[in-house]
Scaffold this motif. Sequence first.
Motif, PDB file in Angstrom:
ATOM      1  N   CYS A 141     -59.958 110.172  53.150  1.00 32.20           N
ATOM      2  CA  CYS A 141     -58.539 109.916  53.478  1.00 32.20           C
ATOM      3  C   CYS A 141     -58.181 108.503  52.835  1.00 32.20           C
ATOM      4  N   GLN A 142     -56.948 108.539  52.610  1.00 28.90           N
ATOM      5  CA  GLN A 142     -56.543 106.978  52.225  1.00 28.90           C
ATOM      6  C   GLN A 142     -55.057 106.790  52.473  1.00 28.90           C
ATOM      7  N   ASN A 143     -54.936 105.388  52.719  1.00 26.26           N
ATOM      8  CA  ASN A 143     -53.818 104.793  53.281  1.00 26.26           C
ATOM      9  C   ASN A 143     -53.052 105.589  54.534  1.00 26.26           C
ATOM     10  N   CYS A 144     -54.089 105.515  55.432  1.00 27.66           N
ATOM     11  CA  CYS A 144     -53.726 106.113  56.956  1.00 27.66           C
ATOM     12  C   CYS A 144     -53.574 104.967  58.022  1.00 27.66           C
TER      13      CYS A 144
ATOM     14  N   PHE B 174     -45.581 103.300  54.499  1.00 26.51           N
ATOM     15  CA  PHE B 174     -47.166 102.969  55.026  1.00 26.51           C
ATOM     16  C   PHE B 174     -46.998 101.429  54.592  1.00 26.51           C
ATOM     17  N   GLU B 175     -46.774 101.042  53.495  1.00 27.41           N
ATOM     18  CA  GLU B 175     -47.065  99.402  53.287  1.00 27.41           C
ATOM     19  C   GLU B 175     -46.373  98.515  54.185  1.00 27.41           C
ATOM     20  N   LYS B 176     -45.099  99.066  54.632  1.00 26.40           N
ATOM     21  CA  LYS B 176     -44.379  98.333  55.774  1.00 26.40           C
ATOM     22  C   LYS B 176     -44.922  98.356  56.955  1.00 26.40           C
ATOM     23  N   LYS B 177     -45.467  99.312  57.322  1.00 25.14           N
ATOM     24  CA  LYS B 177     -46.102  99.583  58.702  1.00 25.14           C
ATOM     25  C   LYS B 177     -47.239  98.812  58.678  1.00 25.14           C
ATOM     26  N   LYS B 178     -48.072  98.911  57.714  1.00 20.52           N
ATOM     27  CA  LYS B 178     -49.333  98.131  57.492  1.00 20.52           C
ATOM     28  C   LYS B 178     -49.296  96.532  57.659  1.00 20.52           C
ATOM     29  N   ALA B 179     -48.170  96.035  56.999  1.00 24.92           N
ATOM     30  CA  ALA B 179     -47.825  94.557  57.002  1.00 24.92           C
ATOM     31  C   ALA B 179     -47.194  94.211  58.223  1.00 24.92           C
ATOM     32  N   GLU B 180     -46.581  95.093  59.120  1.00 30.16           N
ATOM     33  CA  GLU B 180     -46.126  94.703  60.275  1.00 30.16           C
ATOM     34  C   GLU B 180     -47.294  94.665  61.467  1.00 30.16           C
ATOM     35  N   ILE B 181     -48.352  95.418  61.294  1.00 27.78           N
ATOM     36  CA  ILE B 181     -49.337  95.578  62.237  1.00 27.78           C
ATOM     37  C   ILE B 181     -50.385  94.250  62.082  1.00 27.78           C
ATOM     38  N   LEU B 182     -50.655  94.060  60.777  1.00 24.00           N
ATOM     39  CA  LEU B 182     -51.597  92.971  60.378  1.00 24.00           C
ATOM     40  C   LEU B 182     -50.914  91.545  60.647  1.00 24.00           C
TER      41      LEU B 182
END
Length: 559
Positions: A205-208, A231-239
């Motif tokens: 899997c990638q980018n999950c 995905f990128e938006k969610k990732k940035a939000e979490i990190l």
Amino acid sequence: MQKTCKNCKKDFDIRKEDLIFYEQIKVPPPLMCPDCRMQRRIAFRNERTLYKRACDLCKKDGISIYPSKTPFPVYCHKCWWGDGWDPTIYKMDWNKSRPFLEQFLELKNKIPRIALLVIDSINSDYTNNAAENKNSYLIFAAENNEDCMYSRLIHHCKTVLDCVSVYESELCYDCVDCKKCFKCLFSERLQDCIDVLFSFDMRNCQNCILCANGRNLSYCIENIQYTKEEFEKKKAEILNSYESIEKAKEKYKKLRANAVVKYASSVKCNNATGDYMYNCHDGVNLFDVRNSKNCSYVSDGEDPIDCQDVNNMYFNAERCYNVMGSLQSTNCICSVYVLYCNETSYSDSCYNCVNCFGCVGLNKKNYCILNKEYGKEKYQKIKEEVVEQLKNEGIYGEFLPPALSPFGYNETLAKEYFPMDEKGAGEKGFNWQNETSGTYGKETIKEEAMPESIVDVTEDILKEVLVCKDCKKNFRITKSELDFYKRMNLPLPHKDFECRHQDRMSRRNPRRLWHRSCMCELKNHPHDAQKCDVEFETSYSPDRTETIYCETCYQQEVS
Ligand SMILES: [Zn+2]
Ligand SMILES: [Zn+2]
Ligand SMILES: [Zn+2]
Ligand SMILES: [Zn+2]
Ligand SMILES: [Zn+2]
């Protein structure tokens, strides 16, 4: 054959196969249950408790698994392997009128011990039970890694931090049981994944983010398809902050608790019970074992054949019993760290020895008892006398008693798998270490004052003393660690290494098995009936919330 454990008083089973094995190696059946047997062995293994301690020979400062006050001297790697001392000068004559193990302990306490167990490593001073690592820091039971930190059981990794049981991976953080992964964070049981966060049991899997049981997914959040941008938006939000990561961890916990799991993590295994197994054939109670044949009651092993009750055995150990720590040894019993040895019993820290009994710190010796060399016949005669004495005491074949461990219970792996406090450990005869490494109350920055996001952290943090939110122990951030957090956009940890490690270990299943049956009730499966009736031994206790499937149902549902 049913027996009652001498230690915990629980009933346990001795299998027909076990009895054949005991007969072959000429030992009586064990007095304790498999759990108590394992507990005793791993109480001789201190992997991670490190102290500052000078070498007793060259006097140079160094790091050691032993604190400053020990009955025995401690030598640095160079001195221990050097010509500056000779283990045979400590030799003792066997005295029939005294208990053998008492004499063995006396010998043990005189002989220098090696500060750390490290083989062929470069710039990796704070590592132990480790080999061939480069520029690594606080990694344990680890081999062939580069630029790795704060991890246990990692192999062939590059730049991974805070991982347990991770193989052939790069730039991963806080991962457990992953293989061939790249840039994966806060995840478990991933294989061939890239950029996967807070996910469980994923393959290719990638980018999950926050996915479970995924196969060949890309750009998914909670197993739902999204676009790259989303995905990128969610990732940035979490990190973005420590707080949002903690929230994601909570979500992950729920997702994991409801995931579908196979009764055991086993690949290419046949007639084997246990967990975290690969290519194991014919055996019971195998945990973290690879390529075993006809072995039982083994943990942390690679390529063992016909062994029982052993742990941390690597490179084709054969016909060993009650051994903790070996490389390529054969026919050894009741020993600790016997490497490249054959027919060696009741020995500790011996290398390349054949026919040794009750020896410590020897290299390339034959026919020795209590480090004294004999002719073949004399050796056999004395050995038989010692065995006779141990049999009369009713302890022959049992692992070394806990009092003989050079470590406190709280310094060893035993505390990790069988937690006990000082009083409990004392009652069972284990030692306890009261000297603590590290400091408390010396923090220069409180948890509340820690920057939320890594963006707000400057190199000034390297001068600060931090405090663990759980155990209140002080810790520091190292330069390469900070570089990693910056590169991966991760906020600073609020716990010290040990507490982070405990958190990760608690995500793995215990080394215990319960008899259960497959929970599958799916109508489209070949079992047709209401419910699949396959039974198995599983490390998922009956009160776990996961949906536990047999091999067939799991493969059909998840793959
Ligand atoms: Zn027991
Ligand atoms: Zn030295
Ligand atoms: Zn802590
Ligand atoms: Zn099933
Ligand atoms: Zn089914």
